[in-house]
Write a protein that holds these residues in place. Structure first.
Motif: not given
Length: 132
Positions: A19-22, A60-65, A85-95, A106-112
């Motif tokens: 929720x907070x990240x959304x 879209x977040x890739x980290x959705x268990x 078009x697709x923008x992906x983000x994640x805290x536990x993955x890398x490009x 792809x953008x790593x969290x925390x995002x700019x």
């Protein structure tokens, strides 16, 4: 100093289960001048894409268990809705650790925020100029 506003308020689908990240992502999308459309899961995202034919960008977040793997959903979106078009983000993955669908970014969290907003604007502009 405000962000430049797109000519049309294109809807951007925000897929994030936290929720907070959304809320943060929705705020960023709206700051960029787009209309934020919320999805709490990959199943919600697919349903919204089936209903909303005007969506041209998915953030879209890739980290959705609790959902199918985010990268699988991104690949399915690319296959079923090629113009999106697709923008992906994640805290536990890398490009380097994920095989991105064609034209996905792809953008790593925390995002700019400024970097992602610039990408959103660039991708929408490219999408608008691409032949149908």
């Amino acid at each position: 100093m405000g962000q430049s506003q797109p000519l049309k308020r294109w809807p951007v689908l925000v897929v994030e289960d936290e929720p907070i990240l959304r809320l943060d992502a929705i705020s960023m999308v709206e700051k960029a001048g787009f209309e934020a459309v919320e999805a709490l899961s990959s199943a919600d995202a697919i349903q919204l894409l089936e209903e909303r034919l005007d969506i041209r960008l998915v953030y879209m977040d890739l980290d959705m268990p609790r959902s199918r793997k985010g990268i699988e959903i991104a690949a399915a979106i690319r296959k079923r809705w090629p113009p999106i078009e697709i923008i992906l983000t994640a805290a536990y993955f890398t490009r380097e650790s994920v095989e991105l669908p064609e034209r996905a970014e792809f953008y790593s969290k925390p995002i700019d925020h400024d970097e992602v907003i610039a990408a959103m604007q660039r991708l929408i502009e490219a999408n608008e100029s691409r032949p149908a």
